[in-house]
Design a protein around this motif. Sequence first.
Motif, PDB file in Angstrom:
ATOM      1  N   ALA A  24     -52.001  81.568  55.730  1.00  0.00           N
ATOM      2  CA  ALA A  24     -51.442  82.857  55.322  1.00  0.00           C
ATOM      3  C   ALA A  24     -49.920  82.866  55.340  1.00  0.00           C
ATOM      4  N   PHE A  54     -53.170  89.709  48.984  1.00  0.00           N
ATOM      5  CA  PHE A  54     -54.280  89.381  49.879  1.00  0.00           C
ATOM      6  C   PHE A  54     -55.567  90.079  49.428  1.00  0.00           C
ATOM      7  N   GLY A  58     -59.001  88.221  48.209  1.00  0.00           N
ATOM      8  CA  GLY A  58     -60.307  88.473  48.825  1.00  0.00           C
ATOM      9  C   GLY A  58     -61.376  88.811  47.796  1.00  0.00           C
ATOM     10  N   LEU A 109     -58.126  84.211  55.310  1.00  0.00           N
ATOM     11  CA  LEU A 109     -58.029  85.671  55.212  1.00  0.00           C
ATOM     12  C   LEU A 109     -58.580  86.329  56.469  1.00  0.00           C
ATOM     13  N   GLU A 112     -56.007  86.021  59.133  1.00  0.00           N
ATOM     14  CA  GLU A 112     -54.876  86.903  58.860  1.00  0.00           C
ATOM     15  C   GLU A 112     -55.254  88.368  59.109  1.00  0.00           C
ATOM     16  N   LEU A 119     -55.602  94.673  55.949  1.00  0.00           N
ATOM     17  CA  LEU A 119     -56.441  93.587  55.437  1.00  0.00           C
ATOM     18  C   LEU A 119     -57.777  93.569  56.181  1.00  0.00           C
ATOM     19  N   LEU A 123     -61.194  93.717  54.208  1.00  0.00           N
ATOM     20  CA  LEU A 123     -62.096  92.569  54.319  1.00  0.00           C
ATOM     21  C   LEU A 123     -63.391  92.961  55.025  1.00  0.00           C
TER      22      LEU A 123
END
Length: 193
Positions: A24, A54, A58, A109, A112, A119, A123
């Motif tokens: 990241a 980001f 994803g 991801l 991160e 995020l 996510l």
Amino acid sequence: MAQNPERRAALVNAAIEVLAREGARGLTFRAVDVEANVPKGTASNYFPSRDDLFDQVGKRIHERLGPDPSVVEESGRKPQNLELAIEYMQGLFGRITRDRTGYLALQELRLEAVRRPELRTTLTRTISENLKRDIGFHLDSGLPGDRSTVLMLYLAMNALIVEHLTLPGVLEGVDTERLVADLVTRAVATPDA
């Protein structure tokens, strides 16, 4: 903001490559420009922030790692039995193994997301929706097992995939196709079986 969909897709795919390779911290607009072989400043014209980049990464990773809809449709015409459940999981393992970069970028991801609450929220929502969809598909299709079966397979397959893609020497000599079949068989086994 720039609107060329092909260029946007190329930039997102380049970002996946950078994320998988550099992590990241290495995912900068400049690194994406270099990876995509576009003029400096192109990525920043398409994405207003790294957070947006980001998010786009994803979404694209999940598209790349998802099953081909025609394969799912064809499988729907087959008997919904243990053999098909094994075929699904072996197909999942094969898709992810072929797109190692996509899966490693997804793991980056996840890491991160520990540091970025926005995020993490995005996510978590995406992965939760995918898991809920997978559980619904499994139950609605009549495949053997229940919600718990799908959760166990989800967790076991994720661990197997991470091990296989990050430290392949740990499973050296293991027949992963057979292992996946055993995982599915044991997960759907009933206490009376």
